[in-house]
Write a protein that holds these residues in place. Structure first.
Motif, PDB file in Angstrom:
ATOM      1  N   TYR A  73       0.920  -1.065   0.148  1.00 37.51           N
ATOM      2  CA  TYR A  73      -0.155  -0.039  -0.093  1.00 37.51           C
ATOM      3  C   TYR A  73       0.845   1.191   0.064  1.00 37.51           C
ATOM      4  O   TYR A  73       1.780   1.461   0.791  1.00 37.51           O
ATOM      5  CB  TYR A  73      -0.912  -0.199   1.031  1.00 37.51           C
ATOM      6  N   LYS A  77       1.916   2.915   6.607  1.00 34.74           N
ATOM      7  CA  LYS A  77       2.654   3.489   7.833  1.00 34.74           C
ATOM      8  C   LYS A  77       2.801   2.383   8.773  1.00 34.74           C
ATOM      9  O   LYS A  77       3.111   2.732  10.002  1.00 34.74           O
ATOM     10  CB  LYS A  77       1.891   4.685   8.573  1.00 34.74           C
ATOM     11  N   SER A 101      -4.121   1.263   4.508  1.00 37.23           N
ATOM     12  CA  SER A 101      -3.728  -0.205   4.981  1.00 37.23           C
ATOM     13  C   SER A 101      -3.907  -0.305   6.606  1.00 37.23           C
ATOM     14  O   SER A 101      -3.371  -1.390   7.068  1.00 37.23           O
ATOM     15  CB  SER A 101      -2.898  -0.461   4.294  1.00 37.23           C
ATOM     16  N   ASP A 119     -11.895   5.676   6.305  1.00 36.27           N
ATOM     17  CA  ASP A 119     -11.517   5.928   4.745  1.00 36.27           C
ATOM     18  C   ASP A 119     -12.785   6.171   3.899  1.00 36.27           C
ATOM     19  O   ASP A 119     -13.903   5.733   4.138  1.00 36.27           O
ATOM     20  CB  ASP A 119     -10.648   4.672   4.319  1.00 36.27           C
ATOM     21  N   GLU A 253     -15.838  11.273   4.526  1.00 37.24           N
ATOM     22  CA  GLU A 253     -14.908  12.252   4.703  1.00 37.24           C
ATOM     23  C   GLU A 253     -14.225  11.928   5.953  1.00 37.24           C
ATOM     24  O   GLU A 253     -14.733  12.011   6.970  1.00 37.24           O
ATOM     25  CB  GLU A 253     -15.645  13.637   4.720  1.00 37.24           C
ATOM     26  N   TRP A 254     -13.017  12.509   6.040  1.00 38.90           N
ATOM     27  CA  TRP A 254     -12.065  12.516   7.150  1.00 38.90           C
ATOM     28  C   TRP A 254     -12.645  13.337   8.301  1.00 38.90           C
ATOM     29  O   TRP A 254     -12.309  12.972   9.624  1.00 38.90           O
ATOM     30  CB  TRP A 254     -10.853  12.778   6.850  1.00 38.90           C
ATOM     31  N   ASP A 274      -2.846  11.041   8.008  1.00 37.70           N
ATOM     32  CA  ASP A 274      -2.135  10.693   7.025  1.00 37.70           C
ATOM     33  C   ASP A 274      -2.959  11.030   5.734  1.00 37.70           C
ATOM     34  O   ASP A 274      -2.981  10.210   4.928  1.00 37.70           O
ATOM     35  CB  ASP A 274      -1.658   9.199   7.128  1.00 37.70           C
ATOM     36  N   GLU A 292      -6.932  12.997  -3.302  1.00 38.26           N
ATOM     37  CA  GLU A 292      -7.110  14.315  -3.239  1.00 38.26           C
ATOM     38  C   GLU A 292      -6.141  15.244  -2.536  1.00 38.26           C
ATOM     39  O   GLU A 292      -6.087  15.356  -1.421  1.00 38.26           O
ATOM     40  CB  GLU A 292      -8.363  14.481  -2.160  1.00 38.26           C
TER      41      GLU A 292
END
Ligand code: SAM
Length: 362
Positions: A73, A77, A101, A119, A253-254, A274, A292
């Motif tokens: 991925y 991280k 991931s 996500d 959305e985050w 991230d 994005e």
């Protein structure tokens, strides 16, 4: 109607008998995949029925090695997770708005008491949910032979179905699509390079599938096809499902998982940000299924505003001097790998991170 204990014992004994016979057959045939499947089923029965409940309070489980989501991925991280964990210090709540991931979560030495991962990409969240709910079925479905034209078909199918799958996930709490999860995991393992499930990459590939071993070395294969785990996928996914059992998952959305009700109302909260890196950093566009780059500045603005909150430990990833502005506001920065940086909010630990990690922007 509820079954009595005696009836449950009978059902369990019958199931155990079936698994024993299947295991004997598989061992006789030398079918390692079926053997792994049998062992995973055995563990599942034992865990979910009797021994798991009886022994849980008495037996302290051995600390196990963290397991990663077994796919290559971009920007994963997993390797940075111990450093992020140390920078956050003791937290009760972990929030990951850009899950991918799930590297930062799966690579921790131990889970936080409350964990939420999000996500925007429904294909990814479906894979998390399918593994958590039905690990053995996902493992079985991943056992697909590597055919280049299958990869093209799988890719097209996933792109066509991303939206409806996302709607399904949002509308039915039990819904998950095992075949779609396996397509995503298998395809990500076969696909060479980034841009897996990016709409701009529709159509037959110019590059070949990862026949030469990809990032993991010649003859080894990558992701779910890696020769290190492909015969043990049922057990691997069962262990992953255990780890993900209490993780709250959202798809959107985050900003949805950054309200106080998800973060500080639980106590001291680690937020790992991230986002897709800004294109000004020189990174390639369209690396992700949903990519994005413009969100990088918005995420930095959120971090800047919330950094001083005494209950927040925010870590923001970026490339080069992408978020250097934060350093003027009591944030610190450490280098993780190459040009990869982690910016730490004012209430993170300010200890020396050791010789492996160079402190300050390079
Ligand atoms: C850099 S990757 C995160 C990698 C992750 N830290 C890991 O360990 O794998 C960025 C992720 O953000 C997701 N994403 C893109 N736009 C998003 C948005 N607006 N809200 C939430 N997630 C988004 C992408 O699907 C991608 O998985």
């Amino acid at each position: 109607m509820e079954a009595s204990v005696a009836e449950l014992d009978e059902i369990m004994l019958a199931e155990l008998g079936e698994v024993r016979d299947a295991l004997a057959r598989a061992e006789f045939d030398g079918d390692t995949f079926a053997v792994a499947l049998g062992h995973a089923r055995l563990a599942e029965i034992v865990d979910s029925r009797v021994l798991g409940q009886l022994l849980a309070p008495a037996v302290k489980a051995e600390p196990s090695k963290p397991l990663r989501l077994p796919v290559p991925y971009y920007g994963g991280k997993f390797g940075a997770a111990p450093l992020i964990e140390r920078a956050m210090g003791p937290i009760v709540n972990l929030v990951i708005p850009f899950g991918g991931s799930l590297g930062c979560l799966l690579g921790r030495s131990e889970p936080a008491r409350v964990e939420t991962a999000n996500d925007k990409d429904g294909l990814i969240v479906n894979a998390w949910r399918a593994i958590s709910n039905d690990p053995i079925a996902v493992a079985k479905a991943c056992a697909m032979p590597v055919h280049e034209c299958t990869l093209d078909a799988v890719h097209g199918w996933l792109l066509d179905n991303r939206e409806s799958l996302t709607t399904l996930l949002r509308s039915d709490p039990r819904a998950h699509d095992v075949a779609a999860a396996a397509y995503w995991l298998w395809g990500r393992s076969v696909w060479l390079g980034g841009s897996w499930c990016n709409p701009g990459k529709r159509g037959p590939r110019k590059a070949k599938v990862a026949l030469r071993g990809g990032e993991t070395g010649p003859g080894i294969g990558q992701g779910v096809l890696s020769s290190k785990i492909r015969d043990e996928l049922p057990a691997y996914f069962t262990a992953l499902a255990q780890r993900l059992r209490h993780v709250r998952m959202t798809c959107g959305e985050w900003t949805r998982v950054l309200r106080d009700s998800v973060t500080v109302s639980h106590g001291v909260t680690g937020v790992y940000l991230d986002p897709c890196y800004d294109l000004g950093t020189g990174r390639r566009p369209d690396l992700y299924g949903i990519d994005e780059p413009e969100q990088s500045a918005e995420v930095r603005a959120w971090a800047l505003e919330h950094g001083p909150h005494p209950r927040l430990r925010i870590v923001l990833s970026g490339l080069g001097d992408e978020h250097a502005e934060l350093e003027e506001h009591d944030w610190s920065v450490i280098t993780w790998r190459g040009r990869e940086r982690l910016w730490l909010s004012p209430h993170c630990r300010r200890e020396d991170f050791g010789p492996l990690f160079e402190q300050g922007a390079a």
